[in-house]
Each structure stands twice: as structure tokens, then as C-alpha cells.
Scaffold this motif. Sequence first.
Motif, mmCIF file in Angstrom:
data_model
loop_
_atom_site.group_PDB
_atom_site.id
_atom_site.type_symbol
_atom_site.label_atom_id
_atom_site.label_comp_id
_atom_site.label_asym_id
_atom_site.label_seq_id
_atom_site.Cartn_x
_atom_site.Cartn_y
_atom_site.Cartn_z
ATOM 1 N N ILE A 98 57.316 40.206 5.995
ATOM 2 C CA ILE A 98 56.047 39.820 6.576
ATOM 3 C C ILE A 98 56.150 39.997 8.079
ATOM 4 O O ILE A 98 57.109 39.541 8.685
ATOM 5 N N ALA A 99 55.185 40.669 8.648
ATOM 6 C CA ALA A 99 55.216 40.845 10.095
ATOM 7 C C ALA A 99 53.949 40.275 10.702
ATOM 8 O O ALA A 99 52.845 40.611 10.292
ATOM 9 N N VAL A 100 54.124 39.392 11.644
ATOM 10 C CA VAL A 100 52.995 38.760 12.288
ATOM 11 C C VAL A 100 53.266 38.685 13.781
ATOM 12 O O VAL A 100 54.154 37.968 14.205
ATOM 13 N N GLY A 101 52.498 39.416 14.525
ATOM 14 C CA GLY A 101 52.729 39.406 15.965
ATOM 15 C C GLY A 101 54.138 39.872 16.275
ATOM 16 O O GLY A 101 54.602 40.881 15.748
ATOM 17 N N GLU A 102 54.813 39.114 17.109
ATOM 18 C CA GLU A 102 56.192 39.479 17.447
ATOM 19 C C GLU A 102 57.167 39.113 16.345
ATOM 20 O O GLU A 102 58.324 39.502 16.374
ATOM 21 N N LEU A 103 56.669 38.343 15.406
ATOM 22 C CA LEU A 103 57.559 37.783 14.395
ATOM 23 C C LEU A 103 57.656 38.652 13.150
ATOM 24 O O LEU A 103 56.694 39.269 12.720
#
Lengths: 296, 296
Positions: A157-162
Motif C-alpha cells: 500500500i502506498a500513501v503519500g510518502e508512506l
Amino acid sequence: MLYPMSAGAQEDAVQESSRGAAWGAPVLRVAILDRDSGFIQVLCKRLDRIGLEHRVLASPVPLDVLASMRLSALIVDLTVLGPQAWEWLQRVCAELPDLGVVVCTGSSTVAQRVRGLRLGADDWISKPCHPEEVIARVEGLVRRRSNTSGRAAKAPIAVGELEVRGDRFQAFVRGQSLDLTRREFELIELLAGAEGRVLEREEIYSRLWGYVMVRGDRSVDVFVRKLRQKLKAASPGWRYIHTHFGIGYRFAVEPAAKHSDGDIAEETAAERDPRLDAALQPAEDSDLTLAALSAD
Amino acid sequence: MLYPMSAGAQEDAVQESSRGAAWGAPVLRVAILDRDSGFIQVLCKRLDRIGLEHRVLASPVPLDVLASMRLSALIVDLTVLGPQAWEWLQRVCAELPDLGVVVCTGSSTVAQRVRGLRLGADDWISKPCHPEEVIARVEGLVRRRSNTSGRAAKAPIAVGELEVRGDRFQAFVRGQSLDLTRREFELIELLAGAEGRVLEREEIYSRLWGYVMVRGDRSVDVFVRKLRQKLKAASPGWRYIHTHFGIGYRFAVEPAAKHSDGDIAEETAAERDPRLDAALQPAEDSDLTLAALSAD
DNA sequence: GCGCCTGTAAAGATCCTGTGACCATTTGCC
DNA sequence: GGCAAATGGTCACAGGATCTTTACAGGCGC
């Protein structure tokens, strides 16, 4: 008339299901609560052969002990439980909603079976029964449960910088590991996987801990705090976990407080980065894909 | 329609999706694929009695048709399927992962049962069997499924510029969050979900607070005020919550008063009569109201 | 005009969450 | 086995956020 099963079919199925578990899914762990030594012996032999962890109990154990075993399923002969059988069954089903319960008992009436199933048992098998069938039912049970609850977990899962990588049990910010502990990771995985939705404390708790949360338990809050701490340290420009007072938490990336606005959902659809929506897209319909794959 | 269903399902299907949004559990819908008239008759009678929608199929239907029925569960006798039985079963289970499949067939071998379960069947019952047990198993199945995956089922309610999202515990106007507290959200969800209907204070109170309102309690009014305030701030051109003097509140979008008419209930007697008096009826003997609620 | 009902506002009570410290258990290592 | 670090979980406190109550003013129906 039914059509006979081809010789190799069952072996293949077994292999497949244990291989399918590969890395993500924890090993299947089953407990048998029974005193029928013949039944136990045969069943255990089968379980051994297909490499399922199992454990035999001779008498009812307290619920918290049961919970601590982190079982996938419990096979129970109600006669072992004595007069408390129904009550015990009910409490187990109610308080350990993630535990599959298969009643496997000698003779029984329809009314008893119906009662057991209504109390929350997932299946009811009458002895004498074939261990292969018991196992098939347990496997089906576990497969269904994991299909529905843990499906989105696998794809990163990729969200923003995370970035949350289920395959490494770690989350990364700009490629750098957050160095999360097991629980912290489970929590961020759950939250990020449900991005946008508000998850109630009770739901979070029962998904991570496997049993129902008692009123006043602050564990979820504590782990949220630990997560926030690490997230803030690694990615100070953004806020990820938002509190919904009286309800629970919601995961969403947001620039860190521009103005000290309340933290409850000041984020708006308009404000949200289009990139984020795009990134989120695959997660939403991934369930079909995964379900199809796992059923393969 | 090709396959008649007992309870006017087609018409309801539309209704249901909007009604189901509020709180109500979606109606259970079951199909029986069998030719054993005795079994069917007995089972249907039971299903009728407990108010489950059901439909009988005499032969396998294409998957897309099956999908279009939006079933909760399918009870199937494999003998009806002929040589294609296993393949059909597998495809159904693989392609409709949200559908519960219960095989209910005459005599069978362990190997057959194992195969069926491995292909994805949720349960396998041998005939002859008691309809009560079949129902208990179907219910258990549906209960488990909705527990795990159906969390996100709360469909958003959209009224004019306003959107109430159950999954976020928030309401939005043009995409902007109203930043509601828990009670405020519950209230707007209740009101908007009953759009157009007048809700009595007592009803609102007992649905939100869970117990009966004592005379003189002003909580509902206070929360209505807070809601109006936030709605007005976010969407000044419209009015949403309308007061019905001596009764309660009604939710409906309307352009804000053009003439500086008093903002409390400019529509009174004319519109009030038909529905209102009917709605008001039960209020006179509060017993009825309460009974209805608790049964809800 | 009068009595009852509703809108409005603010104060106090209550509940909820963030936080840091603390203890128990597990894990890794010698 | 014994030790130390890491991890999981509990507790109590402080600060807020939310809810409830109360009071008063103004509107509504008769």
C-alpha cells in the motif's frame, strides 16, 4: 448421481492450500478439544501429514487462554464441556469472533444442531466422521474467513510518502524503514488498508487481537500513539492518523497542520491530492482479483 | 420474469438498496436449485414463515443471471447439475465469492464432500435433512459473511449538496466536511435517511440515545440547532431541517427563504395533513410506538 | 393575550483521548 | 540457565471535546 472424484484431486488441493498460505497468512493453527482418543489420533495424523499446527485439549480452557493461542479454528466435542457446553460455546463464539468453531460430536438432534449453529458455531459434524472431511471443512472455514477479512493486506500500500509492505512486515517512508514492531505494523497495515474509512476501536481491536475489546481498554490508543510518534519522526511534514472522537481512527495523508485546525476531518475531497485518489484506486477493486486468485 | 420469486423481489431490489442504506440489515435472499419437490415445499414453507425471500430454480442458470439475482445464499442439489456439477460449482464459488453456497444432496461419499468443500462450497448437508437445520446453516453462513466483509456496506446518502457518508462518520457539503461530532452525525444520518418523513422527537431520541425520552428533555432540539448551524455555515443557500411544531423534525432540501418569512415551518397545515396525521397516530398511545421500536 | 413550544446561548458535568511512566512477558544472546 | 533489550500491555493523570442541563427570549396556536 454424483460423479467420482479423480484420484489426485485431494492431494493437490491440500498442497495448494498450504502453499497458498506461503508468507502472508500465518500458519493454520487448530486446537482439538476432545477426549475420544481414537478420533484424536486419526485426526492428528492427518493434520501432521499436511503440516497443520495442532494441539489437543482435554478440558475446556478459560477464554483468555484460548485467545492467547491465536488459533485459526477449534474443533470441539460438546460432551467434553458437560452442562456448561452451550454457555461456553456461546461465549467462545461471541468473544472470539475470528476463531472458527467446528462442533464435532456424537449423536445429536436437529434441535441441538440448530441451537449450536445459532449460538455461532461455524459447522457441526456428527461422529463418526472422516478426518478428511473434518479437515476440508476447517480449511474451507479458514479460507473464507481470510478471504473476507484479510484480503487487501498483501499488495503493498502506498500513501503519500508512506509505503506499507505486507511482504516485509515493514512500512517505509522515502525508502527508509520505520522499524515497526509486530503490533505497530499490523495496526498501520489495517488502517492504511482501509484508507479513508473510519475504523472503530472495537473493530481495530478485534481484528488485531482476535477477541472483543473490553470497555476501558486503551491498547489501541497506545499503539496509535506509538505509530504517530514514529510516523512523525520519519515524515514530519504529514499527518496520517486522524482521531474521530468517540468512534475511532481514520487513515489519510494530509499536510501537517497549516493552521491549528481541529484534527477531525478538516480534510476535504477537493483538497485531497488527485495522486492519492489514483493511488488508492487499485486497492478498492483489488478484492475481486484477489478473491479470484485465491479461489483458483 | 423467468424465475419468479415469492416476495416481489424485483421491485424491492430497488427499494432495498436505498432502505438498506439507513440501518436495516439487507433482506436475506436465497435461491434453491433442486427438483425434489417434497424438499422444496417443506423448505419454502419454513422460509416463508421466517420471512426470507426465496426463489426456486429447477435447472442451472448462467452465472451472470445468478449474479443479477443478488442472492445471499444458494442451496443446491448437485444431482440437478448433471455431469457439469463440479465445474459449475467451482465456477460459481470462484466467480461469486460473496455468494454463500450450500450443497444439499442425497447420498454422497466422503471424497465427494471433500471435493465439494475444496471447490469452495460453504457447507454440505446430506439429505434427508431437517429444513430447520438447513436454515440455521444458511443463516450462520450469511451472518459470518456480513460480519467480516459487510462492514463497509453503509451506502452514502446524498441529498442536494449534502452527502452523508456512513463509512467516514461524516457529512459533506460540496466535498467539504461538516466536522460533525458523533451525536450530530447520528442525528443527520437518521434524519437524512428518513428524508421527507417527519420524525417525532421521541422517536429521534429513542433511536439515538437508546432509551425513552423524559418529558422536558431538550437534547434533540439542542443537537438540531448545532446541526443547523453547521449546515448553514457550509451551505448557506439551503435549508435542510424543518420544524414541525408540536411534533418533531423533517429533513428536506429547500432553497433558503427568499422572503424573510419566519424560518420555522412556513409550510403548515396544507402539507401537514395526510402523512402527518398518520404518522402522528401512534404517538397517542406511546405503547405502540415503543413496541414498534423495540421490535425494530 | 395566554399558555405552551421552540430557538438560542452558555455553564457545568461527563466522557474521551494523549501522554508518559511503569510492569510483565518475550526474545536474543552469552 | 542467566542477563539484557525489546516488545506488549496497564495505569493514572491532565487537558480537551462533547454532551447535558438550565435559563431566558421569542414564536406558535388557540
